[in-house]
Design an enzyme around this catalytic site. Structure first.
Site, PDB file in Angstrom:
ATOM      1  N   ASP A  56       0.850  -1.189   0.000  1.00 50.73           N
ATOM      2  CA  ASP A  56       0.000   0.000   0.000  1.00 50.73           C
ATOM      3  C   ASP A  56       0.890   1.244   0.000  1.00 50.73           C
ATOM      4  O   ASP A  56       1.771   1.399   0.864  1.00 50.73           O
ATOM      5  CB  ASP A  56      -0.912  -0.001   1.232  1.00 50.73           C
ATOM      6  CG  ASP A  56      -1.942   1.111   1.171  1.00 50.73           C
ATOM      7  OD1 ASP A  56      -3.049   0.852   0.681  1.00 50.73           O
ATOM      8  OD2 ASP A  56      -1.637   2.230   1.628  1.00 50.73           O
ATOM      9  N   ILE A  57       0.672   2.140  -0.989  1.00 48.71           N
ATOM     10  CA  ILE A  57       1.472   3.372  -1.058  1.00 48.71           C
ATOM     11  C   ILE A  57       1.116   4.257   0.135  1.00 48.71           C
ATOM     12  O   ILE A  57      -0.063   4.542   0.382  1.00 48.71           O
ATOM     13  CB  ILE A  57       1.217   4.113  -2.377  1.00 48.71           C
ATOM     14  CG1 ILE A  57       1.567   3.215  -3.575  1.00 48.71           C
ATOM     15  CG2 ILE A  57       2.036   5.405  -2.439  1.00 48.71           C
ATOM     16  CD1 ILE A  57       1.221   3.833  -4.914  1.00 48.71           C
TER      17      ILE A  57
ATOM     18  N   GLU B 291      -4.562   2.379  -4.471  1.00 48.45           N
ATOM     19  CA  GLU B 291      -3.101   2.420  -4.344  1.00 48.45           C
ATOM     20  C   GLU B 291      -2.522   1.125  -3.796  1.00 48.45           C
ATOM     21  O   GLU B 291      -1.367   1.078  -3.378  1.00 48.45           O
ATOM     22  CB  GLU B 291      -2.695   3.594  -3.427  1.00 48.45           C
ATOM     23  CG  GLU B 291      -3.096   3.444  -1.973  1.00 48.45           C
ATOM     24  CD  GLU B 291      -4.493   3.929  -1.666  1.00 48.45           C
ATOM     25  OE1 GLU B 291      -4.774   4.202  -0.494  1.00 48.45           O
ATOM     26  OE2 GLU B 291      -5.313   4.058  -2.595  1.00 48.45           O
TER      27      GLU B 291
END
Length: 549
Positions: free
Chosen positions: A410-411, A454
């Site tokens: 996950d960004i 994301e």
């Protein structure tokens, strides 16, 4: 068996539409896999699994395996399930009775099935008692049981769910009793197996597996000499490339050339057309695809590109079982130029001459879009591809009793990134993060997918927790090295103003640690949120599911 070419009179050449006889001068050994088969048949209580696409030479090889077994003094039984009437597959009881009677008759033993069959104890126990008490005691030597076209059984779940675990049980009895040690199994199939079985019941992770390869360039040249053909090296190469070394297609070409039915140049030029020597073979494949429109549409996609592409794994494996594509991890490519040109020609000649055909093409285009498994923004696999792949790999690792790892990425603070730089820059960031992950995860069998927003997910078959942690750390470090700018006053205390990623890792042996595929994803998801809670830009391994050493 010698690989040196042996010349034969031209009038003895037979049309290549059946298994090659034992004395055929046109049989080409494929080493070392064939020698492995001969060696395996000598071991007590052995099981050999032979798999290949149609007309790849399985039957010809089985003839030689059985002949070799007979030379060792073994008794042999060859059961071809294509010879069984459809009614035989109505229920396991009828099927196993048919099997036992065929075994008895091939061994020239009076069946006397009613003396041993007891419906109260069930067909599986009855068949086992029958073999142990009636068949084996009358045979003083080893026995080879060859089950040909086992893929026919896969079509009947009511049979496969009982019969396939029974084969495994019989094989494992060879480790415990002398009676079963003299029994050797040969399982021959034409398709990839996706039968839902408990890992401890499936026969597809035991014994020796052999997949027959295509002919090499040297083998094509050797065979041409046996046909008494004086082809140039360039013609040999062109022919081999055209048919991908497929044994039947090579034999068919050389047969026509040996009788001067066609010149080599005309053969090469007309082969992908309806006037070429392969027209019946190509039409047969085309009919097989028409019975399953999703396969036909997928094959057209493959045929219109010279590069490997991703399609739904189950569809890819069905095309592979027909011999139409080669698989490279999660990607597939036409197995030969002949198929690519033929199906490309079919596509180009489908003209919407009337409203009905136009409507059909529109439906196919809609279906084609549904078969796109690549996220259009990041060009990695999409959620749909992930869902299919994780299901397939879960079942495959169950059969192999091998670890399967999942990495969820996950960004960090991506919403703030979008608010700071705008959605267009956000899209560019997603593309660069996806490429950064792909640069690390390069093994053909692994899969990188955009899970949503994301989030990215990585499937790592045959990878334990240690290996998955190594990959996860490499993904995190590679993105930091890329140093994508992320400067914002909303996050003042970060070590560096760059894009980072938080990662959760989980690893398990399907069917051993857990039977629930959802548990693996849940474990990686919990590990990801642990990574976020601990400050982000880090990797956490799930403590709920881990591959046990």
């Amino acid at each position: 068996m010698s690989l040196n070419p042996t010349f034969v009179p031209r009038d003895t050449i037979e049309f290549p539409d059946r298994p090659l006889p034992l004395d055929s001068k046109f049989y080409i050994q494929r080493l070392p896999c064939e020698n492995l088969g001969y060696a395996e048949i000598q071991k007590s209580g052995s099981l050999l699994r032979l798999k290949a696409a149609r007309k790849m030479g399985k039957s010809s090889f089985i003839l030689r395996l059985l002949n070799y077994a007979e030379s060792l003094g073994y008794k042999t039984v060859s059961i071809d399930f294509l010879q069984a009437d459809s009614a035989i597959f109505e229920n396991p009881n009828k099927f196993l009775k048919w099997l036992c009677i065929n075994i008895a008759r091939q061994l020239k033993i009076e069946p006397q099935l009613s003396d041993y069959w007891d419906d109260d104890i069930g067909s599986k126990v009855s068949s086992t008692v029958y073999l142990e008490s009636h068949i084996f005691p009358q045979i003083n030597s080893s026995i080879v049981l060859a089950f040909n076209e086992l893929n026919r059984v896969f079509e009947y779940q009511n049979i496969s769910q009982d019969f396939l675990p029974l084969i495994r049980f019989w094989y494992e009895q060879g480790k415990q009793t002398q009676l079963w040690q003299k029994v050797h199994f040969i399982l021959v199939q034409s398709t990839e197996v996706y039968v839902s079985l408990n890992i401890h019941q499936s026969p597809f992770n035991i014994g020796l597996a052999i997949e027959l390869p295509v002919f090499t360039l040297e083998q094509v040249k050797d065979l041409a000499q046996r046909y008494q053909l004086n082809l140039t090296d360039n013609h040999i190469k062109k022919l081999s490339n055209l048919v991908g070394g497929h044994p039947y297609l090579v034999h068919l070409a050389l047969y026509h050339l040996s009788y001067d039915l066609i010149s080599i140049d005309d053969l090469l030029n007309t082969s992908p057309t309806l006037t070429g020597i392969y027209r019946e073979h190509l039409q047969s494949l085309s009919l097989s695809l028409q019975q399953k429109p999703e396969l036909a549409i997928a094959m057209k996609r493959v045929a219109t590109t010279t590069e490997s592409i991703q399609i739904e794994p189950l569809i890819a494996y069905q095309l592979y079982s027909l011999g139409l594509v080669n698989l490279q991890g999660n990607y597939c490519l036409c197995s030969c130029e002949l198929y690519r040109l033929y199906f490309q020609w079919q596509l180009l000649n489908e003209k919407p001459e009337n409203t009905n055909k136009l409507r059909k093409l529109q439906q196919e285009n809609k279906f084609l879009k549904a078969l796109v498994y690549v996220d259009p923004l990041t060009e990695v696999a999409n959620r749909r591809q992930f869902d299919h792949c994780i299901d397939i790999e879960w079942k495959r690792m169950m059969r192999e009793i091998a670890p399967l790892s999942l990495i969820l990425c996950d960004i960090d603070h991506f919403k703030i990134y979008n608010d700071t730089y705008g959605h267009q820059m956000g899209d560019e960031c997603l593309k660069k993060v996806a490429q950064s992950i792909r640069n690390v995860v390069q093994r053909p069998g692994d899969l990188v997918a955009r899970y949503g927003g994301e989030e990215f997910v990585i499937i790592l078959p045959r990878t334990d927790a240690t290996g998955a942690l190594y990959i996860a750390e490499a993904v995190r470090e590679n993105l930091k090295t890329l140093a994508l700018p992320f400067d914002t006053e909303q996050l003042p205390n970060r070590p560096a103003p760059i894009v980072t990623i938080s990662i959760g890792v989980a690893s398990t042996i399907p069917g051993v640690d857990t039977n629930d595929i959802g548990s693996l994803f849940l474990a990686s998801d919990e590990a990801l949120y642990e990574s976020k809670r601990n400050g982000r830009d880090q990797v956490q391994l799930s403590s709920f599911l881990q591959f046990r050493y």
